[in-house]
Design a protein around this motif. Structure first.
Motif, PDB file in Angstrom:
ATOM      1  N   HIS A 111     -12.938 -83.148  46.462  1.00 44.37           N
ATOM      2  CA  HIS A 111     -14.085 -82.508  45.648  1.00 44.37           C
ATOM      3  C   HIS A 111     -15.505 -82.939  46.164  1.00 44.37           C
ATOM      4  N   TYR A 112     -16.306 -82.527  45.929  1.00 40.49           N
ATOM      5  CA  TYR A 112     -17.689 -82.596  46.354  1.00 40.49           C
ATOM      6  C   TYR A 112     -18.136 -84.063  46.147  1.00 40.49           C
ATOM      7  N   ASN A 113     -17.735 -84.430  44.830  1.00 43.93           N
ATOM      8  CA  ASN A 113     -18.348 -85.966  44.488  1.00 43.93           C
ATOM      9  C   ASN A 113     -17.445 -86.819  45.380  1.00 43.93           C
ATOM     10  N   THR A 114     -16.403 -86.606  45.613  1.00 39.29           N
ATOM     11  CA  THR A 114     -15.331 -87.637  46.151  1.00 39.29           C
ATOM     12  C   THR A 114     -15.785 -87.727  47.626  1.00 39.29           C
ATOM     13  N   LEU A 115     -16.183 -86.646  48.118  1.00 32.53           N
ATOM     14  CA  LEU A 115     -16.762 -86.816  49.620  1.00 32.53           C
ATOM     15  C   LEU A 115     -18.002 -87.501  49.657  1.00 32.53           C
ATOM     16  N   SER A 116     -18.709 -87.261  48.554  1.00 26.10           N
ATOM     17  CA  SER A 116     -20.053 -87.916  48.406  1.00 26.10           C
ATOM     18  C   SER A 116     -19.764 -89.520  48.513  1.00 26.10           C
ATOM     19  N   ASN A 152      -7.889 -78.967  55.783  1.00 24.45           N
ATOM     20  CA  ASN A 152      -6.995 -79.345  54.892  1.00 24.45           C
ATOM     21  C   ASN A 152      -7.242 -80.319  53.812  1.00 24.45           C
ATOM     22  N   ASP A 153      -6.746 -80.027  52.591  1.00 22.86           N
ATOM     23  CA  ASP A 153      -6.800 -81.208  51.494  1.00 22.86           C
ATOM     24  C   ASP A 153      -8.452 -81.318  51.174  1.00 22.86           C
ATOM     25  N   LYS A 154      -9.244 -80.397  51.156  1.00 19.17           N
ATOM     26  CA  LYS A 154     -10.292 -80.594  50.793  1.00 19.17           C
ATOM     27  C   LYS A 154     -10.792 -81.422  49.596  1.00 19.17           C
TER      28      LYS A 154
END
Length: 56
Positions: A36-41, A32-34
């Motif tokens: 953004h790739y950059n945010t996760l990084s 849930n609530d994926k």
């Protein structure tokens, strides 16, 4: 060590499950609530700075 945020804790559970993973692997496991790739990084980089994760 600093206390983890809820999202950091969620990511740590995924990393413990996967043992080794790229950001894209962690992203695929988030239900849930994926973020953004950059945010996760950035979150993973913050976990590294806090001493919870190592990239080696």
């Amino acid at each position: 060590m600093e206390k983890l945020t809820n999202k950091e804790e969620e990511i740590m559970h995924i990393l413990w499950k996967l043992e080794k993973a790229f950001v894209k692997d962690v992203l695929a496991e988030i239900k849930n609530d994926k973020p953004h790739y950059n945010t996760l990084s950035t979150i993973i980089r913050n976990l590294e700075e806090k001493g919870y994760v190592s990239y080696r």
